[in-house]
Design a protein around this motif. Structure first.
Motif, PDB file in Angstrom:
ATOM      1  N   VAL A 279       0.837  -1.213   0.000  1.00 60.14           N
ATOM      2  CA  VAL A 279       0.000   0.000   0.000  1.00 60.14           C
ATOM      3  C   VAL A 279       0.867   1.257   0.000  1.00 60.14           C
ATOM      4  O   VAL A 279       0.710   2.133  -0.849  1.00 60.14           O
ATOM      5  N   ASN A 280       1.781   1.335   0.954  1.00 58.20           N
ATOM      6  CA  ASN A 280       2.599   2.559   1.086  1.00 58.20           C
ATOM      7  C   ASN A 280       4.017   2.194   1.524  1.00 58.20           C
ATOM      8  O   ASN A 280       4.596   2.871   2.370  1.00 58.20           O
ATOM      9  N   ASP A 281       4.557   1.135   0.965  1.00 59.35           N
ATOM     10  CA  ASP A 281       5.850   0.623   1.440  1.00 59.35           C
ATOM     11  C   ASP A 281       7.035   1.126   0.627  1.00 59.35           C
ATOM     12  O   ASP A 281       8.088   0.496   0.599  1.00 59.35           O
ATOM     13  N   THR A 282       6.881   2.286  -0.058  1.00 59.51           N
ATOM     14  CA  THR A 282       8.037   2.909  -0.709  1.00 59.51           C
ATOM     15  C   THR A 282       8.150   4.351  -0.213  1.00 59.51           C
ATOM     16  O   THR A 282       7.145   4.985   0.155  1.00 59.51           O
ATOM     17  N   ALA A 283       9.392   4.860  -0.241  1.00 61.63           N
ATOM     18  CA  ALA A 283       9.618   6.235   0.224  1.00 61.63           C
ATOM     19  C   ALA A 283       8.867   7.219  -0.675  1.00 61.63           C
ATOM     20  O   ALA A 283       8.310   8.210  -0.199  1.00 61.63           O
ATOM     21  N   LYS A 284       8.811   6.918  -1.967  1.00 68.06           N
ATOM     22  CA  LYS A 284       8.118   7.827  -2.901  1.00 68.06           C
ATOM     23  C   LYS A 284       6.627   7.963  -2.528  1.00 68.06           C
ATOM     24  O   LYS A 284       6.061   9.061  -2.524  1.00 68.06           O
ATOM     25  N   THR A 285       5.998   6.826  -2.225  1.00 68.60           N
ATOM     26  CA  THR A 285       4.568   6.861  -1.863  1.00 68.60           C
ATOM     27  C   THR A 285       4.358   7.712  -0.611  1.00 68.60           C
ATOM     28  O   THR A 285       3.409   8.501  -0.527  1.00 68.60           O
ATOM     29  N   LEU A 286       5.262   7.559   0.349  1.00 72.88           N
ATOM     30  CA  LEU A 286       5.095   8.312   1.596  1.00 72.88           C
ATOM     31  C   LEU A 286       5.424   9.798   1.412  1.00 72.88           C
ATOM     32  O   LEU A 286       4.816  10.648   2.059  1.00 72.88           O
ATOM     33  N   GLN A 287       6.365  10.082   0.537  1.00 73.98           N
ATOM     34  CA  GLN A 287       6.643  11.500   0.228  1.00 73.98           C
ATOM     35  C   GLN A 287       5.404  12.149  -0.385  1.00 73.98           C
ATOM     36  O   GLN A 287       5.004  13.239  -0.007  1.00 73.98           O
ATOM     37  N   ASP A 288       4.828  11.455  -1.374  1.00 73.39           N
ATOM     38  CA  ASP A 288       3.627  12.002  -2.026  1.00 73.39           C
ATOM     39  C   ASP A 288       2.518  12.248  -1.001  1.00 73.39           C
ATOM     40  O   ASP A 288       1.809  13.247  -1.059  1.00 73.39           O
ATOM     41  N   LEU A 289       2.405  11.325  -0.063  1.00 76.06           N
ATOM     42  CA  LEU A 289       1.371  11.480   0.970  1.00 76.06           C
ATOM     43  C   LEU A 289       1.661  12.718   1.821  1.00 76.06           C
ATOM     44  O   LEU A 289       0.766  13.529   2.075  1.00 76.06           O
ATOM     45  N   SER A 290       2.906  12.885   2.245  1.00 74.33           N
ATOM     46  CA  SER A 290       3.244  14.045   3.089  1.00 74.33           C
ATOM     47  C   SER A 290       2.950  15.353   2.355  1.00 74.33           C
ATOM     48  O   SER A 290       2.391  16.289   2.927  1.00 74.33           O
TER      49      SER A 290
END
Ligand code: SF4
Length: 340
Positions: free
Chosen positions: A257-268
């Motif tokens: 679901v959100n296990d990459t740094a890119k996904t979490l950056q986009d979320l932030s």
């Protein structure tokens, strides 16, 4: 095809019209049901499928790996037994003082007023929680009040889930007034996934109740992926922000679901654009049925270090785990290749 008119329904209609049939969900997303359906039906017998139609609109078509779908579609892997994955991973039954009162932390306690949620998240650590035995009734308020007054260090009440924003405005207003009548309480925190899945719930009446309360209100929304936050969600969140409600987000790290740094950056970044500060990033609580979302310690370490390197500090959520019996969330140290 998805019916976009659901956007215009009021939040109560949306709550009364959740998708609970895996077949219907797969059909709406043009997914061929065979391989997913039998597991979904079995797993949903243990923890029912529940998802609002407006949340399904945010999912992509014909994609069984859509990160929003993975959070809600029951999966046959939920039925497997795994060492260390239990029904009460945070020891909450032991922390229950009175019906609805979970006192785990020194200055604040959780009040669960309902066991209902607008969405069933497959990773939920309370998926086995015995809500029916733990919901306070109006007559229980005097006992709760006595309990708070006996603990003068308590200055914050946290409305937690089940999801407090599934309650009516009238009921929320009544409980807020009760809580605000105690001079020692300064802060009211609301944890809710409803602003993400049915943003229309943030209606004028609710905003008025929050904006006129004596208490400082903090709303912690629970978003795990940037795709969960669209223009409608942003519109409603901004209304709250304009009324001085502090907006924070907490996420759970979930495999697929959100296990990459890119996904979490986009979320932030999406959160920040919406007036919401990233607050916590939780590693998965080891609840029975959610083991397939778990990530290795090495994966978490690498991912978080990447996040630290790429985001400005104010957009990096604190990486934490909750340990049963501890008086606070435990920060996880990654810089030394070590997870606490
Ligand atoms: S909304 Fe919160 S309490 Fe409800 S199922 Fe999801 S994670 Fe659990």
């Amino acid at each position: 095809m998805i019916n976009y008119l659901y956007r215009e329904q009021n939040w109560k209609s949306q709550l009364n019209d959740l998708i609970t049939d895996p077949h219907e969900l797969l059909d709406l997303l043009s997914l061929s049901p065979d391989e997913l359906l039998s597991g979904a039906i079995l797993a949903s017998q243990q923890f029912k499928l529940r998802v609002p139609r407006s949340f399904v609109e945010k999912m992509s078509q014909e994609n069984p790996l859509d990160p929003l779908l993975l959070q809600v579609l029951p999966h046959h892997l939920e039925l497997d037994e795994h060492d260390g994955f239990v029904t009460d991973p945070l020891g909450e039954e032991a922390a229950t003082q009175l019906p609805g009162v979970l006192h785990k932390y020194e200055s604040r306690f959780l009040l669960t007023l309902t066991g209902a949620c607008a969405i069933h998240c497959r990773y939920c650590f309370r998926r086995h929680f015995p809500y029916q035995e733990n919901l306070p009734k109006n007559k229980d308020w005097l006992e709760i009040k006595k309990y708070i007054e006996s603990q003068p260090q308590i200055n914050e009440v946290i409305l937690s889930g089940g999801d407090p924003l599934t309650l009516s405005n009238q009921k929320l207003h009544t409980w807020l007034e009760r809580i605000a009548s105690l001079p020692q309480i300064k802060f009211l925190r609301i944890h809710s996934r409803v602003p993400i899945v049915i943003p229309e719930r943030l209606d004028e009446e609710l905003i008025h109740t929050l904006a006129t309360s004596r208490l400082k209100i903090i709303l912690v929304i629970h978003a795990n992926h940037a795709n969960e936050i669209d223009h409608t969600t942003q519109h409603y969140l901004k209304q709250l922000q304009q009324h001085q409600v502090t907006l924070l987000n907490q996420s759970v790290l979930l495999k697929g679901v959100n296990d990459t740094a890119k996904t979490l950056q986009d979320l932030s970044y999406r959160l920040f654009e919406s007036g919401v500060m990233p607050y916590y990033l939780h590693v998965l609580d080891k609840v029975k049925g959610a083991q397939h979302f778990d990530l290795s310690q090495d994966h978490v370490t690498t991912l978080y270090n990447e996040l630290l390197a790429q985001l400005p500090g104010y957009l990096v959520p604190k990486l934490v785990r909750e340990i049963a019996g501890e008086k606070n969330k435990t920060p996880i140290v990654t810089q030394f290749n070590h997870i606490g």
